[in-house]
Design an enzyme around this catalytic site. Structure first.
Site, mmCIF file in Angstrom:
data_model
loop_
_atom_site.group_PDB
_atom_site.id
_atom_site.type_symbol
_atom_site.label_atom_id
_atom_site.label_comp_id
_atom_site.label_asym_id
_atom_site.label_seq_id
_atom_site.Cartn_x
_atom_site.Cartn_y
_atom_site.Cartn_z
ATOM 1 N NE ARG A 106 -5.440 6.086 7.071
ATOM 2 C CZ ARG A 106 -5.464 6.340 8.509
ATOM 3 N NH1 ARG A 106 -4.107 7.590 9.356
ATOM 4 N NH2 ARG A 106 -6.237 5.499 8.770
ATOM 5 C CE1 TYR A 165 -10.676 6.290 -0.394
ATOM 6 C CE2 TYR A 165 -13.323 6.704 0.447
ATOM 7 C CZ TYR A 165 -11.511 5.706 0.542
ATOM 8 O OH TYR A 165 -11.032 4.862 1.487
ATOM 9 C CB CYS A 203 -17.630 0.548 0.574
ATOM 10 S SG CYS A 203 -16.634 1.927 0.518
ATOM 11 C CG ASP A 204 -16.033 1.081 5.508
ATOM 12 O OD1 ASP A 204 -16.083 1.207 4.613
ATOM 13 O OD2 ASP A 204 -15.956 1.891 7.171
ATOM 14 C CG ASN A 207 -10.491 -0.910 -0.620
ATOM 15 O OD1 ASN A 207 -11.785 -1.339 -1.875
ATOM 16 N ND2 ASN A 207 -10.615 -0.446 0.226
ATOM 17 C CG HIS A 218 -13.454 4.377 -2.410
ATOM 18 N ND1 HIS A 218 -12.437 3.684 -2.141
ATOM 19 C CD2 HIS A 218 -15.111 3.573 -1.370
ATOM 20 C CE1 HIS A 218 -12.597 3.270 -0.544
ATOM 21 N NE2 HIS A 218 -13.452 2.809 -0.444
ATOM 22 N NE ARG A 222 -3.616 2.991 2.438
ATOM 23 C CZ ARG A 222 -4.183 2.801 3.541
ATOM 24 N NH1 ARG A 222 -4.530 2.249 4.007
ATOM 25 N NH2 ARG A 222 -5.071 3.896 3.357
HETATM 26 C C1 G6P Z 1 -12.392 3.406 4.558
HETATM 27 C C2 G6P Z 1 -13.028 2.585 2.847
HETATM 28 C C3 G6P Z 1 -11.831 1.588 3.100
HETATM 29 C C4 G6P Z 1 -10.810 1.853 3.107
HETATM 30 C C5 G6P Z 1 -10.118 2.182 4.136
HETATM 31 C C6 G6P Z 1 -8.850 3.074 4.664
HETATM 32 O O1 G6P Z 1 -12.982 2.675 5.138
HETATM 33 O O2 G6P Z 1 -14.415 2.715 2.098
HETATM 34 O O3 G6P Z 1 -12.330 0.738 1.467
HETATM 35 O O4 G6P Z 1 -10.015 0.935 3.029
HETATM 36 O O5 G6P Z 1 -11.252 3.728 4.486
HETATM 37 O O6 G6P Z 1 -8.565 3.635 6.256
HETATM 38 P P1 G6P Z 1 -7.910 3.672 6.782
HETATM 39 O O7 G6P Z 1 -7.778 3.669 8.530
HETATM 40 O O8 G6P Z 1 -6.765 2.608 6.328
HETATM 41 O O9 G6P Z 1 -6.925 4.120 5.247
HETATM 42 MN MN MN Z 2 -14.123 1.337 0.756
#
Ligand code: G6P
Ligand code: MN
Length: 456
Positions: free
Chosen positions: A298, A278, A185-186, A162, A215, A108
């Protein structure tokens, strides 16, 4: 009324069934939230057996041991195990929750650093980094779903790995007749929850209308579920005055607060709808590039923060042999959402959820075979998408561009085609130029050796 329905089912002996669940990516930093949520929601969604599966035994073990201690304290009848063996993981499962991260957090970091170092958005799921992650996930997810089908032909596969948009497109092509794969997706629900914070109401009393790709979407209405009043004008006004915060702002890192903060800017430029957070990357790529640090993205923030916190919590619990008050520390919206999705299917609730499904007319002026994100009713026979009709030209233009890029990267996966990958990258708004596309693609090919199909 729902309680009564459940009671009636119990009477008939139906709801007494309890379920077997496997979490793929059991060593993830998200797993602790799931373990706690399974305890909290054990009445609503009773579990018989929970298996944590990860290919990385070293990450899996502390989280597995943490689970043993947690469940011994609060859910002793649950059969918990953790494994790196696919047969043990999948056999006899009713639900498989998929949260794999192909390449792990170190990859990542590369997805984010490499494009940013070249002046393009470097992000987990958007732009060049998202496509790089997409190709890795196509490889790993397709293999995993074949493995699951081998051992658990009827299990419901709830995928939130993802980049969900690209994964959903790949699974649609690889398993066209499989009606038990759900992509979700949340983030849309997080935005609805954040509206409830701003309005001072319960998020479940909000009834959203939403369209987009994963997103990359917008809320056209946020209705009061009881009165039917559209609260979007009020939300717009309040955001213009006070900005926008995530529901769980107190638990968030600064980068997430910045991201939610951008909703104010987006709505002042494009006031029609409430955006998914997003959208900032697609609407303000230059601004975002200037404000992101290519040496600390991030991924670095997650590795220095959440990952350390989770694994040190595990170490403490294992050392002390008890969880104690830590159980109450965090309530996990994402885990709760996923368990409610499983519950909707298990009890045929036909409750509403924002899901990623094949379009087939849900967005009337978009192609049928796009994987879109819309509100669906969800029950035992899968999702029933709710139509949003034609979307305005501006939004259509953005989405057709993006869905084309996503489809081309999946073409590149299947055809092992450099040319298709170059087209996907060139077309993507966050790259947008063929010379830049070639440069970043070549660097990502190098970084993803052995994890991508070989592009020729
Ligand atoms: C949200 C998105 C996810 C993503 C996450 C990343 O919840 O819906 O798809 O993976 O954010 O969060 P982070 O805290 O790991 O940057
Ligand atoms: Mn997501």
């Amino acid at each position: 009324q729902q309680k009564r329905r459940r009671y009636l089912k119990r009477e008939k002996g139906v709801a007494m069934k309890s379920y077997n669940v496997c979490i793929v990516g059991g060593g993830s930093t998200y797993t602790l939230g799931f373990l706690k949520s399974f305890v909290r929601l054990r009445e609503e969604f009773p579990l018989k057996k929970l298996v944590l599966f990860d290919i990385d035994a070293e990450r899996q073990e502390p989280i597995g041991k943490y689970g043993e201690i947690l469940f011994r304290e609060r859910f002793p009848e649950l059969d918990l195990s953790y494994t790196t063996d696919i047969k043990e993981a999948y056999e006899g499962m009713d639900f498989v929750f998929m949260q794999m991260r192909a390449g792990g957090l170190p990859m990542r970091a590369k997805d984010e650093h490499i494009p940013l170092s070249m002046g393009m958005i470097g992000q987990e799921t958007c732009g060049a980094g998202g496509m790089a992650y997409g190709l890795r996930s196509c490889v790993d997810m397709i293999k995993a779903v074949h493995d699951i089908r081998n051992y658990a032909p009827d299990a419901w596969i709830l995928n939130y790995s993802n980049p969900a948009a690209i994964v959903a497109e790949a699974l649609r092509r690889e398993f066209p007749d499989d009606k038990r794969i759900l992509n979700i997706c949340d983030q849309p629900e997080n935005v609805v929850r954040s509206c409830s914070r701003l309005l001072g109401c319960n998020w479940e009393d909000l009834d959203p209308v939403y369209f987009g790709l994963n997103h990359y979407g917008w809320f056209t209405h946020i209705y009061d579920a009881h009165t039917g009043e559209d609260l979007l004008p009020k939300i717009r006004e309040t955001i213009a005055k006070n900005g926008f915060l995530p529901q769980d702002a107190e638990q968030r890192d600064q980068s997430w607060l910045d991201t939610y903060g951008m909703v104010q800017t987006i709505m002042s430029d494009f006031p029609d709808y409430l955006p998914n957070t997003y959208d900032q990357y697609y609407l303000y790529p230059d601004y975002k590039v200037q404000h992101l640090n290519p040496n600390f993205t991030r991924a670095d923030e997650v590795m220095a923060g959440r990952e350390k916190r989770v694994f040190s919590e595990c170490a403490e619990v294992i050392k002390e042999g008890k969880l104690g008050d830590r159980f109450h520390a965090i309530s996990d919206a994402h885990a709760e959402m996923m368990i409610k999705v499983a519950e909707a299917i298990a009890y045929n609730k036909n409750s509403r959820h924002i899901l990623i499904v094949e379009n087939n007319g849900a967005i009337a002026n978009m192609q049928d075979d796009a994987m879109v994100e819309v509100v669906c009713e969800l029950g035992i026979n899968g999702p029933r998408p709710m139509r949003v009709g034609n979307i305005p030209q501006f939004y259509l233009g953005l989405l057709v561009n993006q869905v084309s890029s996503e489809k081309l990267i999946v073409d590149a996966y299947y055809e092992h085609s450099y040319e298709k990958a170059l087209q996907a990258f060139t077309l993507n708004r966050l790259v947008g130029d063929a010379k830049k596309a070639r440069k970043v693609l070549d660097a990502l090919i190098e970084a993803n050796k052995g994890m991508w199909p070989e592009l020729k």
